[in-house]
Enzyme design. Structure first.
Site, PDB file in Angstrom:
ATOM      1  N   CYS A  31      -6.610  43.868  24.190  1.00 34.71           N
ATOM      2  CA  CYS A  31      -6.835  43.399  22.456  1.00 34.71           C
ATOM      3  C   CYS A  31      -7.733  43.004  22.192  1.00 34.71           C
ATOM      4  O   CYS A  31      -8.715  41.663  23.174  1.00 34.71           O
ATOM      5  CB  CYS A  31      -5.565  42.030  22.645  1.00 34.71           C
ATOM      6  SG  CYS A  31      -5.267  42.045  21.035  1.00 34.71           S
ATOM      7  N   TYR A  71      19.085  24.752  31.529  1.00 36.66           N
ATOM      8  CA  TYR A  71      18.208  26.219  32.326  1.00 36.66           C
ATOM      9  C   TYR A  71      19.309  26.665  32.257  1.00 36.66           C
ATOM     10  O   TYR A  71      19.010  27.711  31.952  1.00 36.66           O
ATOM     11  CB  TYR A  71      17.211  25.618  33.398  1.00 36.66           C
ATOM     12  CG  TYR A  71      17.051  26.787  33.805  1.00 36.66           C
ATOM     13  CD1 TYR A  71      15.575  28.183  33.066  1.00 36.66           C
ATOM     14  CD2 TYR A  71      17.174  27.318  35.438  1.00 36.66           C
ATOM     15  CE1 TYR A  71      15.397  29.296  33.504  1.00 36.66           C
ATOM     16  CE2 TYR A  71      17.111  27.778  36.217  1.00 36.66           C
ATOM     17  CZ  TYR A  71      15.930  29.620  35.105  1.00 36.66           C
ATOM     18  OH  TYR A  71      15.806  30.530  36.015  1.00 36.66           O
ATOM     19  N   GLU A  76      12.574  31.999  26.590  1.00 29.32           N
ATOM     20  CA  GLU A  76      12.350  30.478  27.091  1.00 29.32           C
ATOM     21  C   GLU A  76      10.487  30.381  26.703  1.00 29.32           C
ATOM     22  O   GLU A  76       9.778  31.823  26.744  1.00 29.32           O
ATOM     23  CB  GLU A  76      11.353  30.860  29.059  1.00 29.32           C
ATOM     24  CG  GLU A  76      13.145  31.524  29.747  1.00 29.32           C
ATOM     25  CD  GLU A  76      12.938  31.176  31.172  1.00 29.32           C
ATOM     26  OE1 GLU A  76      11.255  31.734  31.370  1.00 29.32           O
ATOM     27  OE2 GLU A  76      14.558  31.244  31.626  1.00 29.32           O
ATOM     28  N   ASP A 125      13.157  41.074  34.547  1.00 25.76           N
ATOM     29  CA  ASP A 125      13.795  39.411  33.717  1.00 25.76           C
ATOM     30  C   ASP A 125      14.436  40.325  32.482  1.00 25.76           C
ATOM     31  O   ASP A 125      14.129  40.357  31.139  1.00 25.76           O
ATOM     32  CB  ASP A 125      12.909  38.413  33.730  1.00 25.76           C
ATOM     33  CG  ASP A 125      12.451  38.118  34.801  1.00 25.76           C
ATOM     34  OD1 ASP A 125      13.053  37.975  35.599  1.00 25.76           O
ATOM     35  OD2 ASP A 125      11.156  37.737  34.848  1.00 25.76           O
ATOM     36  N   TYR A 174      13.671  35.844  27.533  1.00 21.75           N
ATOM     37  CA  TYR A 174      12.861  36.657  27.845  1.00 21.75           C
ATOM     38  C   TYR A 174      11.957  37.516  26.844  1.00 21.75           C
ATOM     39  O   TYR A 174      10.889  38.504  26.781  1.00 21.75           O
ATOM     40  CB  TYR A 174      13.028  37.734  29.591  1.00 21.75           C
ATOM     41  CG  TYR A 174      13.448  36.366  30.741  1.00 21.75           C
ATOM     42  CD1 TYR A 174      12.520  36.233  31.279  1.00 21.75           C
ATOM     43  CD2 TYR A 174      14.554  37.319  30.772  1.00 21.75           C
ATOM     44  CE1 TYR A 174      13.559  34.834  31.842  1.00 21.75           C
ATOM     45  CE2 TYR A 174      15.405  35.808  32.003  1.00 21.75           C
ATOM     46  CZ  TYR A 174      14.714  34.781  32.466  1.00 21.75           C
ATOM     47  OH  TYR A 174      14.689  34.268  33.193  1.00 21.75           O
ATOM     48  N   CYS A 199       6.430  34.914  40.162  1.00 24.30           N
ATOM     49  CA  CYS A 199       5.665  35.244  38.577  1.00 24.30           C
ATOM     50  C   CYS A 199       5.544  36.589  38.227  1.00 24.30           C
ATOM     51  O   CYS A 199       5.831  37.408  39.350  1.00 24.30           O
ATOM     52  CB  CYS A 199       4.499  34.408  38.347  1.00 24.30           C
ATOM     53  SG  CYS A 199       3.625  35.555  37.420  1.00 24.30           S
ATOM     54  N   CYS A 232       9.302  34.895  31.725  1.00 26.27           N
ATOM     55  CA  CYS A 232       9.351  33.695  32.871  1.00 26.27           C
ATOM     56  C   CYS A 232       8.218  33.109  32.274  1.00 26.27           C
ATOM     57  O   CYS A 232       6.734  32.874  32.544  1.00 26.27           O
ATOM     58  CB  CYS A 232       9.795  34.215  33.683  1.00 26.27           C
ATOM     59  SG  CYS A 232       9.363  32.307  35.529  1.00 26.27           S
TER      60      CYS A 232
END
Length: 216
Positions: free
Chosen positions: A210, A86, A98, A133, A138, A201, A55
């Site tokens: 990483c 959208y 997105e 999602d 996504y 969120c 998202c």
């Protein structure tokens, strides 16, 4: 948010994509935090990056918080439908992801540092989804502005993939391709979590660090 089903986990074929429209969607508001016009030209000496990692509300916030980032904006890319809305992308019939477009100052931050933010703040092993999602909108994606970014993205994928395997996680499904056409999302999506601090969120990393962008 989508419930899992087979059709949403597959990319639409071009011939089945929605037709879209010839004209861009209207975009009238400047960046909510900086006041900069979202359609401003890239300043001399600055560079661009584009990422998809779930998202775009939470993704944009993650990048606008980074030092050296001059401007962020959300939109749709990587699909077939010109100038989608959208609601159209939510049908999974446009092929778009997105995405967040980032304009940054290489004298302050590096592309490798942005890649580190990308890898550590979502799960790149989930295919056409991020958590709850579900759908091609996504998917994990790095969209490269030139061969140097592509090489850096591929190198980071190899390094981070080894870290994920060592942690017992799956294979990376991130697409790494030349930057496609970027279509601005509607005004209300831009800097959504600055306008709505308690808004949704869905970002969640794997917990695996990483090394890209670190002095190691």
């Amino acid at each position: 948010m989508f419930f899992a089903n087979a059709s949403k986990m597959q990319m639409v074929r071009p011939e089945n994509a929605l037709p879209g429209r010839p004209d861009p969607l209207p975009l009238t508001e400047p960046h909510f935090l900086s006041g900069i016009d979202l359609k401003s030209p890239v300043p001399v000496g600055m560079a661009e990056a584009m990422f998809g990692m779930g998202c775009f509300w939470g993704v944009e916030r993650k990048f606008w918080q980074e030092p050296g980032v001059w401007l962020t904006m959300v939109g749709y890319a990587g699909g077939f439908t010109p100038n989608p809305t959208y609601k159209e992308t939510c049908t999974q019939l446009t092929g778009h992801n997105e995405v967040v477009r980032v304009i940054f100052d290489p004298a302050v931050t590096s592309y490798e540092a942005l890649l580190q933010v990308f890898w550590e703040n979502h799960d790149p092993t989930q295919g056409m989804r991020q958590g709850n999602d579900i759908g091609s909108t996504y998917r994990s994606g790095i969209y490269c502005y030139g061969p140097e970014q592509a090489a850096a993205a591929e190198a980071s994928k190899e390094v981070y993939g080894a870290r994920l395997r060592a942690a017992g996680l799956g294979q990376i499904t991130t697409e790494i391709i030349p930057v496609p056409t970027f279509y601005y999302a509607e005004d209300y999506h831009q800097q959504y979590l600055a306008k709505n601090p308690n808004g949704y969120c869905g970002l969640a990393g794997t917990g695996v660090s990483c090394p890209i962008g670190l002095a190691v």
